[in-house]
Design an enzyme around this catalytic site. Structure first.
Site, mmCIF file in Angstrom:
data_model
loop_
_atom_site.group_PDB
_atom_site.id
_atom_site.type_symbol
_atom_site.label_atom_id
_atom_site.label_comp_id
_atom_site.label_asym_id
_atom_site.label_seq_id
_atom_site.Cartn_x
_atom_site.Cartn_y
_atom_site.Cartn_z
ATOM 1 N N ASN A 111 81.820 -8.461 -36.526
ATOM 2 C CA ASN A 111 83.791 -7.901 -36.903
ATOM 3 C C ASN A 111 83.723 -6.979 -37.654
ATOM 4 O O ASN A 111 84.577 -5.528 -37.090
ATOM 5 C CB ASN A 111 84.974 -9.212 -37.361
ATOM 6 C CG ASN A 111 84.912 -10.271 -36.806
ATOM 7 O OD1 ASN A 111 85.300 -10.017 -35.340
ATOM 8 N ND2 ASN A 111 85.256 -11.059 -36.947
ATOM 9 N N GLU B 264 76.772 -17.223 -36.053
ATOM 10 C CA GLU B 264 77.123 -16.030 -37.127
ATOM 11 C C GLU B 264 76.695 -17.177 -37.998
ATOM 12 O O GLU B 264 77.939 -17.367 -38.826
ATOM 13 C CB GLU B 264 77.579 -15.042 -37.227
ATOM 14 C CG GLU B 264 77.086 -13.708 -37.527
ATOM 15 C CD GLU B 264 78.275 -12.638 -37.613
ATOM 16 O OE1 GLU B 264 79.637 -13.244 -37.468
ATOM 17 O OE2 GLU B 264 78.092 -11.874 -37.843
ATOM 18 N N HIS C 244 79.804 -19.043 -37.983
ATOM 19 C CA HIS C 244 81.229 -18.472 -37.012
ATOM 20 C C HIS C 244 80.682 -18.310 -35.509
ATOM 21 O O HIS C 244 79.211 -17.569 -35.087
ATOM 22 C CB HIS C 244 81.158 -16.886 -38.017
ATOM 23 C CG HIS C 244 81.755 -15.403 -37.332
ATOM 24 N ND1 HIS C 244 82.190 -14.568 -37.440
ATOM 25 C CD2 HIS C 244 83.606 -16.389 -36.626
ATOM 26 C CE1 HIS C 244 83.185 -14.159 -36.225
ATOM 27 N NE2 HIS C 244 83.959 -14.855 -36.518
ATOM 28 N N SER D 160 86.615 -16.179 -40.159
ATOM 29 C CA SER D 160 86.140 -14.964 -39.721
ATOM 30 C C SER D 160 85.954 -13.674 -40.573
ATOM 31 O O SER D 160 85.619 -13.161 -39.964
ATOM 32 C CB SER D 160 87.284 -14.239 -38.610
ATOM 33 O OG SER D 160 87.639 -15.066 -37.606
HETATM 34 N N1 LIG Z 1 89.972 -17.322 -32.388
HETATM 35 C C1 LIG Z 1 89.075 -16.647 -32.231
HETATM 36 O O1 LIG Z 1 89.432 -15.905 -31.693
HETATM 37 C C2 LIG Z 1 88.081 -17.257 -33.660
HETATM 38 C C3 LIG Z 1 86.454 -16.747 -33.561
HETATM 39 C C4 LIG Z 1 86.049 -16.728 -34.687
HETATM 40 C C5 LIG Z 1 86.642 -17.698 -35.345
HETATM 41 N N2 LIG Z 1 87.961 -17.661 -35.442
HETATM 42 C C6 LIG Z 1 87.875 -18.886 -36.919
HETATM 43 O O2 LIG Z 1 88.056 -20.472 -36.281
HETATM 44 C C7 LIG Z 1 89.109 -20.395 -36.953
HETATM 45 C C8 LIG Z 1 90.084 -21.374 -36.601
HETATM 46 O O3 LIG Z 1 90.658 -19.854 -35.827
HETATM 47 P P1 LIG Z 1 91.321 -20.504 -34.073
HETATM 48 O O4 LIG Z 1 92.084 -19.327 -32.781
HETATM 49 O O5 LIG Z 1 90.932 -21.961 -33.472
HETATM 50 O O6 LIG Z 1 93.010 -20.996 -34.561
HETATM 51 P P2 LIG Z 1 94.593 -22.178 -34.027
HETATM 52 O O7 LIG Z 1 95.160 -21.613 -34.856
HETATM 53 O O8 LIG Z 1 93.947 -21.884 -32.429
HETATM 54 O O9 LIG Z 1 93.796 -23.386 -34.709
HETATM 55 C C9 LIG Z 1 93.759 -23.788 -36.085
HETATM 56 C C10 LIG Z 1 94.366 -24.820 -36.239
HETATM 57 O O10 LIG Z 1 94.159 -25.859 -37.349
HETATM 58 C C11 LIG Z 1 95.045 -26.829 -37.585
HETATM 59 N N3 LIG Z 1 95.065 -27.080 -39.220
HETATM 60 C C12 LIG Z 1 96.065 -25.996 -39.884
HETATM 61 N N4 LIG Z 1 95.975 -26.035 -41.168
HETATM 62 C C13 LIG Z 1 95.372 -27.320 -40.699
HETATM 63 C C14 LIG Z 1 95.083 -28.431 -42.251
HETATM 64 N N5 LIG Z 1 94.945 -28.601 -43.310
HETATM 65 N N6 LIG Z 1 93.335 -29.662 -41.907
HETATM 66 C C15 LIG Z 1 93.718 -29.623 -40.110
HETATM 67 N N7 LIG Z 1 94.049 -28.404 -39.468
HETATM 68 C C16 LIG Z 1 94.794 -27.876 -40.237
HETATM 69 C C17 LIG Z 1 96.436 -26.097 -37.265
HETATM 70 O O11 LIG Z 1 97.118 -27.373 -36.306
HETATM 71 C C18 LIG Z 1 95.507 -25.842 -35.807
HETATM 72 O O12 LIG Z 1 95.768 -26.924 -35.347
HETATM 73 C C19 LIG Z 1 89.447 -19.533 -37.989
HETATM 74 O O13 LIG Z 1 89.391 -20.070 -39.415
HETATM 75 C C20 LIG Z 1 89.207 -18.191 -37.621
HETATM 76 O O14 LIG Z 1 89.440 -16.847 -37.909
HETATM 77 C C21 LIG Z 1 89.053 -17.783 -34.271
#
Ligand SMILES: NC(=O)c1ccc[n+]([C@@H]2O[C@H](COP(=O)([O-])OP(=O)(O)OC[C@H]3O[C@@H](n4cnc5c(N)ncnc54)[C@H](O)[C@@H]3O)[C@@H](O)[C@H]2O)c1
Length: 296
Positions: free
Chosen positions: A188, A150, A138, A117
């Protein structure tokens, strides 16, 4: 493209895996945590069940989607992929180390995408030997429902890589939009200052929580008010994106609201902690303003 790897089985990763698998790609879902993988697979299965019940897909498509996904706990499972989408925890150190490792593991033609993000795509690309094949994808939450992707071009992303990812996103029945690599990208950069301004309006006493959300819902036809949406996104996530905008664009108009900082410090993170601008009780859909902001 046939073989896709998704890194991270959290909120976004399981949604991304679902959408690719339902479009007949073979997906390797990878997470360091077996528990997160199990949870991710259970969520995909539940979401597919709901789609069958609503007659949006057949039971056969549900089964095909599940059969197209395999779960793995080590990154080397991504080695044979045509495209890797990283959706791991939003932490720069973690992402840079994943991309360094992927660059060494994958063939020279593999495209490496990040769902970040806020971390600059060019910074991620710089730790690889294939900056032309590194790009941002994204997705929005919830991934199976939201149409936007995106597509973020880093400084060195090649036009061939962008074209491939745009076409691929359309194959997923999504609506991709190409943007450049600036702090917050487009979504964002525009959404978060609006949420921040809603919090500042609350702090200054312009109106209460319900009233601010009602103005934006009724007046601007937003499906959800900005304060309610902030609770859904997570106030910690909102704060960290505002900090990225503030630092990256060097302009105080992006300074996070003191109330936002205070709430995060207090552990009131929104839906995930049970309380933010509203109070969330299991099983209840009624919107109740949290005690901190309730009027006497
Ligand atoms: N949640 C949202 O609304 C949203 C929206 C758009 C983008 N994002 C982006 O998406 C990405 C993930 O966000 P999320 O909300 O799904 O997070 P989350 O915390 O729900 O999930 C992240 C996952 O990554 C895993 N992880 C951590 N280190 C790791 C590694 N080295 N190898 C493999 N897996 C690993 C964790 O165990 C966890 O299951 C982030 O970059 C976030 O900025 C999130």
């Amino acid at each position: 493209m046939k073989n896709i790897a998704v890194i991270g089985s959290g909120t976004m990763g399981n949604g991304i895996a679902h959408v690719f698998a339902q479009t007949k790609y073979k997906v390797r879902l990878i997470d360091i945590s077996q528990e997160q993988l199990d949870k991710g697979m259970a969520i995909i299965s539940k979401n597919l069940d709901r789609m069958v019940t609503k007659e949006k897909i057949t039971a056969a498509v549900r089964q095909m989607t599940l059969d197209n996904i395999t779960a793995h706990t080590t990154l080397d499972a991504a080695a044979e992929s045509d495209l890797v989408i990283e959706a791991a925890t939003e932490n720069e150190k973690i992402k840079l180390s994943i991309f360094k490792e992927l660059d060494a593991l994958c063939g020279p033609d593999t495209i490496l995408a990040s769902n970040t993000s806020s971390i600059p795509i060019s910074k991620i690309a710089a730790v690889t030997n294939r900056p032309g094949k590194v790009i941002g994808m994204h997705f929005m939450n919830p991934v199976p429902i939201m149409k936007l992707v995106e597509v973020i071009n880093g400084k060195e992303t090649s036009s061939a890589t962008s074209a491939t990812v745009m076409e691929l996103s359309r194959n997923l029945q999504k609506s991709p939009v190409e943007v450049n690599d600036f702090p917050g990208f487009v979504a964002n950069r525009i959404l978060m200052p609006m949420i921040n301004e809603a919090i500042i309006s609350l702090q200054e006493g312009v109106a209460g929580v319900m009233e601010i959300d009602s103005v934006m819902k009724i007046g601007m036809a937003h499906p959800m008010g900005p304060l309610h949406l902030a609770d859904f996104i997570g106030l910690d996530v909102c704060l960290s994106i505002m900090e990225v905008l503030h630092d990256g664009l060097s302009n105080d108009k992006y300074a996070p609201s003191p109330v936002l900082i205070e709430l995060v410090k207090a552990g009131d993170l929104g839906v995930k902690s049970g309380q933010g601008f509203y109070r969330y009780e299991r099983g209840s859909k009624e919107l109740i303003v949290s005690d901190r902001f309730a009027k006497n």
